[in-house]
Write an enzyme that holds these catalytic residues in place. Sequence first.
Site, PDB file in Angstrom:
ATOM      1  N   SER A  61     -83.653  18.518 -27.099  1.00 44.37           N
ATOM      2  CA  SER A  61     -83.872  18.825 -25.726  1.00 44.37           C
ATOM      3  C   SER A  61     -82.826  19.360 -24.836  1.00 44.37           C
ATOM      4  O   SER A  61     -83.557  19.834 -23.665  1.00 44.37           O
ATOM      5  CB  SER A  61     -84.768  17.502 -25.108  1.00 44.37           C
ATOM      6  OG  SER A  61     -86.064  17.526 -25.586  1.00 44.37           O
ATOM      7  N   LYS A  64     -83.680  22.657 -23.615  1.00 37.65           N
ATOM      8  CA  LYS A  64     -84.470  23.101 -22.505  1.00 37.65           C
ATOM      9  C   LYS A  64     -83.841  23.455 -21.111  1.00 37.65           C
ATOM     10  O   LYS A  64     -84.420  24.245 -20.432  1.00 37.65           O
ATOM     11  CB  LYS A  64     -85.538  21.837 -22.294  1.00 37.65           C
ATOM     12  CG  LYS A  64     -86.356  21.284 -23.456  1.00 37.65           C
ATOM     13  CD  LYS A  64     -86.915  20.182 -23.269  1.00 37.65           C
ATOM     14  CE  LYS A  64     -87.699  19.710 -24.713  1.00 37.65           C
ATOM     15  NZ  LYS A  64     -88.380  18.205 -24.396  1.00 37.65           N
ATOM     16  N   TYR A 189     -89.045  28.110 -30.176  1.00 32.28           N
ATOM     17  CA  TYR A 189     -88.593  26.731 -29.612  1.00 32.28           C
ATOM     18  C   TYR A 189     -87.930  25.692 -30.730  1.00 32.28           C
ATOM     19  O   TYR A 189     -87.002  24.979 -30.294  1.00 32.28           O
ATOM     20  CB  TYR A 189     -89.931  25.925 -29.053  1.00 32.28           C
ATOM     21  CG  TYR A 189     -89.832  24.422 -28.835  1.00 32.28           C
ATOM     22  CD1 TYR A 189     -89.240  24.128 -27.414  1.00 32.28           C
ATOM     23  CD2 TYR A 189     -90.102  23.330 -29.268  1.00 32.28           C
ATOM     24  CE1 TYR A 189     -89.079  22.644 -26.990  1.00 32.28           C
ATOM     25  CE2 TYR A 189     -89.955  22.035 -29.258  1.00 32.28           C
ATOM     26  CZ  TYR A 189     -89.415  21.934 -27.879  1.00 32.28           C
ATOM     27  OH  TYR A 189     -89.465  20.635 -27.685  1.00 32.28           O
ATOM     28  N   TYR A 241     -86.166  11.914 -20.055  1.00 36.45           N
ATOM     29  CA  TYR A 241     -87.611  11.319 -20.615  1.00 36.45           C
ATOM     30  C   TYR A 241     -88.252  10.626 -19.303  1.00 36.45           C
ATOM     31  O   TYR A 241     -87.830  10.524 -18.019  1.00 36.45           O
ATOM     32  CB  TYR A 241     -87.609  10.781 -21.797  1.00 36.45           C
ATOM     33  CG  TYR A 241     -86.947  11.492 -22.828  1.00 36.45           C
ATOM     34  CD1 TYR A 241     -87.283  12.697 -23.152  1.00 36.45           C
ATOM     35  CD2 TYR A 241     -85.831  11.064 -23.425  1.00 36.45           C
ATOM     36  CE1 TYR A 241     -86.958  13.434 -24.045  1.00 36.45           C
ATOM     37  CE2 TYR A 241     -85.019  11.684 -24.521  1.00 36.45           C
ATOM     38  CZ  TYR A 241     -85.768  13.145 -24.695  1.00 36.45           C
ATOM     39  OH  TYR A 241     -85.013  13.607 -25.596  1.00 36.45           O
ATOM     40  N   VAL A 259     -83.146  14.207 -28.558  1.00 37.36           N
ATOM     41  CA  VAL A 259     -83.223  13.077 -29.682  1.00 37.36           C
ATOM     42  C   VAL A 259     -82.328  13.337 -30.772  1.00 37.36           C
ATOM     43  O   VAL A 259     -82.142  12.416 -31.692  1.00 37.36           O
ATOM     44  CB  VAL A 259     -84.672  13.148 -30.204  1.00 37.36           C
ATOM     45  CG1 VAL A 259     -85.625  12.702 -29.344  1.00 37.36           C
ATOM     46  CG2 VAL A 259     -84.893  14.522 -30.868  1.00 37.36           C
TER      47      VAL A 259
HETATM   48  N1  GLU Z   1     -87.145  19.174 -30.985  1.00 32.33           N
HETATM   49  C1  GLU Z   1     -87.674  18.080 -30.350  1.00 32.33           C
HETATM   50  C2  GLU Z   1     -88.960  17.999 -30.277  1.00 32.33           C
HETATM   51  O1  GLU Z   1     -89.736  18.994 -29.702  1.00 32.33           O
HETATM   52  C3  GLU Z   1     -86.920  17.765 -29.076  1.00 32.33           C
HETATM   53  C4  GLU Z   1     -87.354  16.472 -28.415  1.00 32.33           C
HETATM   54  C5  GLU Z   1     -86.155  16.063 -27.709  1.00 32.33           C
HETATM   55  O2  GLU Z   1     -85.055  16.053 -28.131  1.00 32.33           O
HETATM   56  O3  GLU Z   1     -86.715  15.047 -26.874  1.00 32.33           O
HETATM   57  O4  GLU Z   1     -89.804  17.120 -30.419  1.00 32.33           O
END
Ligand code: GLU
Length: 305
Positions: A61, A64, A189, A241, A259
């Site tokens: 993430s 992002k 993504y 989060y 994650v």
């Molecule tokens: N690639 C992970 C997903 O989309 C990223 C989630 C994350 O790092 O929060 O589930």
Amino acid sequence: MNKLLETIIENNREWTQKGKVATYIPELSKANPNHLGIAVYTIDNEEFCAGDCNVKFTIQSISKVIALMLALLDNGKEIVFSKVDMEPTADTFNSISSLETRNPNKPLNPMINSGAIVTSSLINGKNGSEVIERLLKFTRKITNNPNIDINYNVYKSEKETGHRNRALAYYMKSIGIIEGDVEEVLDVYFKQCSIEATCKDIAKIGAMLANDGVLPWNGERVIPRQVARIVKTIMLTCGMYDASGEFAVKIGVPGKSGVGGGILVAVPSRMGIGVFGPALDSKGNSIAGWKVLEDISKELDLSIL
Ligand code: GLU
């Protein structure tokens, strides 16, 4: 400083035993839960690190943040925020219900999966491979590391099991938030999440943001000051989060976790910090990484709040 970082890592190593590595992307379950590392890169070009700061992990993430920067550069804030909002969420990062019930036309922010899939779809490029090439090129520039690349095992693993992200993306296509080919957007993504980096790379991204969009090592401006400000604000309010509020209270700086166990931090006008510890807490944040950041924030008085 190195001594301080080493002490903080050693004092918090026991926390790695209290978390669990992510398993919902099967390849991530192979991570060593005992790893813990930190790197600091100041806006005056000093680098410090301790623990497992040279171990590579997938940024997940954290990507992002990178995608948001490119989407803002390519479209400007009016267009980006007409398709994705900038509000914090109390829901999990992959929540479908918030998309349907809160504002069906716009994901809550670019740091949850639905919002991030939208920002990835807004990055210019004639096809998915051109978009991911631009993402990689930009990541190499802001980490000062030409070797940054994708971990294809993690990418394949996520692509094979990313049914929930697929559900989010198709839902958004059905209501017109995503334009173009959904599978191509998802492929970008999944690949951006599988970009591999170390704490040192992440600390440099943080340092660029801390330095208002200018690379500290060569003075090059890579994003306008206002884009850096928007990105840091969204990290502060939405980056951890459904624990973003607690992170703001306890650590008090813009952060974004993934994650894979990484956390990117930008301490405005001071430094970037990269932390890595793949054992996660129940909300998906690095359990020991969080503790390390609490300690360093206290020691160096980093909170901006
Ligand atoms: N690639 C992970 C997903 O989309 C990223 C989630 C994350 O790092 O929060 O589930």
